[in-house]
Structure formats: C-alpha cells, structure tokens
Design a protein around this motif. Structure first.
Motif, PDB file in Angstrom:
ATOM      1  N   UNK A  77       0.842  -1.197   0.000  1.00 56.81           N
ATOM      2  CA  UNK A  77       0.000   0.000   0.000  1.00 56.81           C
ATOM      3  C   UNK A  77       0.877   1.248   0.000  1.00 56.81           C
ATOM      4  N   UNK A  78       1.946   1.241   0.781  1.00 54.75           N
ATOM      5  CA  UNK A  78       2.819   2.410   0.834  1.00 54.75           C
ATOM      6  C   UNK A  78       3.539   2.648  -0.482  1.00 54.75           C
ATOM      7  N   UNK A  79       3.955   1.597  -1.165  1.00 61.31           N
ATOM      8  CA  UNK A  79       4.683   1.816  -2.421  1.00 61.31           C
ATOM      9  C   UNK A  79       3.768   2.411  -3.485  1.00 61.31           C
ATOM     10  N   UNK A  80       2.495   1.984  -3.510  1.00 61.18           N
ATOM     11  CA  UNK A  80       1.538   2.582  -4.451  1.00 61.18           C
ATOM     12  C   UNK A  80       1.223   4.016  -4.038  1.00 61.18           C
ATOM     13  N   UNK A  81       1.054   4.234  -2.752  1.00 59.98           N
ATOM     14  CA  UNK A  81       0.764   5.584  -2.249  1.00 59.98           C
ATOM     15  C   UNK A  81       1.900   6.543  -2.568  1.00 59.98           C
ATOM     16  N   UNK A  82       3.126   6.067  -2.443  1.00 62.80           N
ATOM     17  CA  UNK A  82       4.299   6.905  -2.732  1.00 62.80           C
ATOM     18  C   UNK A  82       4.284   7.358  -4.187  1.00 62.80           C
ATOM     19  N   UNK A  83       4.011   6.434  -5.094  1.00 66.09           N
ATOM     20  CA  UNK A  83       3.985   6.778  -6.517  1.00 66.09           C
ATOM     21  C   UNK A  83       2.847   7.750  -6.814  1.00 66.09           C
ATOM     22  N   UNK A  84       1.671   7.484  -6.256  1.00 70.67           N
ATOM     23  CA  UNK A  84       0.510   8.324  -6.532  1.00 70.67           C
ATOM     24  C   UNK A  84       0.727   9.751  -6.040  1.00 70.67           C
TER      25      UNK A  84
END
Length: 443
Positions: free
Chosen positions: A254-261
């Motif tokens: 979840x954090x890796x997707x949130x970081x990109x977004x």
C-alpha cells in the motif's frame, strides 16, 4: 536475504550533521529549549537543562558523539500533535487535488472515514519533535507525509481494512520519509540529479526511517517493515532490498503505491498528473500490486482532473527516435558479447542493462507504444490530439525509465568508464551515447 542494516550500513537513527543542522536552524525561528542536560558519550556536559537552543550550538553538537539522541533532550513550542495532523489532513481533503479526489470517490461521509484512523495515531515526543523539524525546515516533505497518510488509508479502506487496521497503516505512511531528515539538504532541491555513488544516500533513507521507528519501541513490526519497503516494487526493481511480489508486506505494498501516486500529483501538479499516473500504472503493471492499482484507477478517471494535453506530432516523433536509438545502440554494442556474460546470474553490468532493457521493451510492446509500433502509427495520428497526448505521456515515462537504468548502472558500477573488458566497454559506450542524446530532451 541479509538484514537491511547489514546490507546498507546507514547512519541509522544517529544525529548526523545534516539532522543537527536542521534542528539548530529551526531553533533560530522557534523556541527550542533543553528539557534535560546534553552530554557527550564520554560524560562531558555540553548544554545545561533549560538552556535556549539556536544555530550557534551546532558547532559544539557536531563535534561530539552525544549520549542519547538529540530529540529526547529538546522541547519545542507548537510541536506537531495528532490533532494538528488531523486538522491538516482535513484541510487537504478540501483543497488538495488528490485528497479531494479520494474523498469524492468514496461513499458519503468519506472524509470522516479517512480521518478516523489518524485520530488513533501514537506520537511519542521524540517523533513529534522530528515531525516538527520536518514541518519547519521542509514543509513540502511534511505535507507529502500527510498526503501519504490519506492515500494509504484510502487504499486500506478500498482493500477492506477496518479503521483499527488502518491506524498502523497511517502511522507507517506518516513516518515513511523521516529518514530524509538525515540526508544532505541538496536532496531537497528538485533540480538535483541523482547519479553515481550519491544514490547510496537516497537508497539508505528507508533504512534510516525504519531504524528511527524501531528505536521508539512502540510500534508493531508491520509498521517498521512497511516504512522500510515504501520504495520497493513488485518486480524487484525497487530499493533498498530489491524485494519481489509477496515478499513485500501488504502494508508495504500500500505504501509503495501511495508513494507513486502522491509523487505524481506533487511533481506534475499543473501538467496532467492523473493521466500521467494512470498511464504509468498501466505501463508498469509488473511493478505495482494489481488489486491496489484497480482501487486507484477509478480515481484518475474523474473528468474534473482530466486535463487537456496539447502535443505536437514532432514531439512524439522525437521521443520515438530517442527510444529507438537507445534500443538500437545497445543491440549493436552487445552483439559481440559472449552469451554467458548476458546471463542474469553473471553479475555483470552488461547483463543488468540487457535484462532491464528487455523488460522495458516488453512493457512498451504490451502497451502498444514500442518505437516500432509507434513509427507505424504516427503518420495516421496527425490532428488526433488525444492519441498524440497519450503516446507522448507513455513516451516520456519510457524515457524516464531509461534514465533510471542509466543512473542505476552508473551507481552500481562506478568504474565502467575504465572499460576493463568488452562488456564494461559496451555498457560505458551505451551510457555515454544515451546520456548525450537525452540531455537536450531533459533540458
């Protein structure tokens, strides 16, 4: 797999000169006092309890190794608190583009649903102090951390997590970049280019953040792990450990997707961030968890953020030519190399480049945007602004990925320029050729 502390050996949570400088510079503008005396590790008193701190103290602090961490010795007026974080997050839900989209993609009452886990945050004084330093010295990073919380909680909610399960998720998102405070301030300059051995400091910051979180002795292991993993990718191309797929924890995914977004909406705030992010997620489908991407894509399709992107045909043709040259040059340079040198397990730079370029070309083919495919389609797209815009955005993303490969190669094999053998010579020649062509495009 080695423990992250062993593989990277960062400064960890120690008060390095960069962090001490940020603390003492903040003290010139904020009321910072010692809540207990500060001693060196040899027992020499440096500062009395109750003393006012300012930047003049920096030279004295940086000269010695301190007993304990500076955060536990200092107090600051108007420190970051949980209510203040909730208030800022609530304001972002009204005025920030990405946070606004998250609220209006969820059901009625979504803002309260996003804020509830934030009210359950545990924020001990040392971390409140660090976040205050971040807010005062690096406000954009602080706002990014709050935006990350909202993005992560949104993905948690869409994944069926309860409010209680989202509390540690929000904690990890808030603290994920706390290690950046220990980096050289040059990294906060958006024009700074990450190259060569300098990447080591960048790749160490998740480890530093994890060590800071662990040192509190307050949070579950899952929070530490997610903080460490926020720059990993599902295909193993991330850092600091190059983890793959389910090796990355659910919270870390979840954090890796949130970081990109959040990064896209911050970097391209005025240049079609929704379209760029949507195309990037689809173009790089092996990097990101499909279920989480499926949760995010509807947010990016809202017409209110679908900007009109005007792109000329010659810009797309230029991008196609750059990519075609990069792929063709490598194909020619690697042709004389022994096949075993290009095997994934050879450990050679030429194998790394071959593997990464093969993956990039495969992804471009799957998206219908490989130079060979675009060259055939371009003559028929004159006047089709929507198709040209999509091809341009895809091409820019591919050029960015190409630059990542160039930077990673130079960082991992800094002595390539010596051209010790034909493999290193091939990579060095390809690196120089691509860099020369891409500089005008970057400018």
């Amino acid at each position: 797999m080695n423990a992250p502390e062993q593989t990277l050996a960062p400064d960890g949570a120690e008060d390095n000169p960069h962090y001490l400088r940020a603390v003492t510079d903040m003290a010139d503008r904020c009321n910072v006092v010692t809540n207990e005396a500060i001693y060196t590790d040899k027992g020499i008193k440096l500062v009395d309890k109750g003393a006012r701190v300012d930047s003049r103290l920096y030279d004295r602090l940086v000269r010695y190794k301190l007993r304990g961490r500076i955060d536990s010795h200092l107090a600051v007026d108007n420190a970051v608190t949980v209510p203040a974080l909730v208030q800022l997050a609530s304001a972002q839900c009204e005025s920030d583009t990405l946070a606004y989209l998250l609220v209006h993609t969820l059901e009625e009452g979504a803002r309260d649903r996003l804020l509830v886990p934030l009210r359950g945050l545990l924020l001990p004084p040392p971390l409140a102090f660090k976040l205050t330093v971040m807010r005062e010295q690096h406000p954009a990073l602080f706002e990014h951390s709050v935006r990350m919380m909202l993005m992560a909680v949104y993905l948690g909610i869409k994944s069926g997590w309860s409010d209680r399960e989202c509390v540690p998720l929000a904690t990890a998102a808030l603290l994920h970049d706390i290690g950046v405070l220990h980096m050289d301030p040059v990294w906060h300059d958006p024009t700074h280019k990450v190259t060569g051995v300098g990447r080591k400091q960048l790749t160490a910051h998740p480890v530093t953040a994890m060590v800071v979180v662990r040192s509190q002795g307050l949070y579950p292991k899952s929070v530490e792990q997610a903080v460490l993993e926020h720059h990993e990718c599902m295909d193993g191309s991330g850092y600091p450990r190059g983890m793959r797929g389910e090796e990355i924890s659910p919270m870390g995914q979840i954090l890796l997707v949130s970081e990109v977004a959040t990064a896209f909406f911050e970097k391209y705030a005025d240049d079609a961030p929704a379209q760029r992010l949507s195309l990037t997620l689809r173009l790089n489908h092996r990097k990101f968890p499909p279920a989480l991407v499926a949760c995010l894509l509807p947010v990016l399709q809202i017409k209110a953020v679908q900007a009109q992107v005007d792109v000329a045909l010659d810009e797309v043709e230029h991008i196609v030519a750059l990519l075609s040259d990069a792929f063709g040059t490598w194909e020619s340079l690697c042709a004389p190399l022994p096949p075993e040198w290009l095997a994934a397990d050879s450990g050679r730079a030429c194998a790394f480049v071959a593997r990464r370029l093969d993956a990039l070309q495969k992804t471009l083919y799957e998206a219908g945007s490989h130079p060979e495919q675009q060259a055939e389609a371009l003559p028929h797209l004159q006047g089709d602004s929507q198709s040209l815009a999509e091809l341009a955005l895809l091409g820019r993303e591919a050029l960015w990925q190409l630059q990542v490969i160039l930077d990673a190669t130079h960082g991992r094999w800094p002595k390539l320029a010596e051209r010790a053998d034909i493999g290193d010579a091939a990579v060095a020649d390809w690196h120089d050729a691509c860099t020369a062509r891409l500089k005008p495009a970057a400018a």
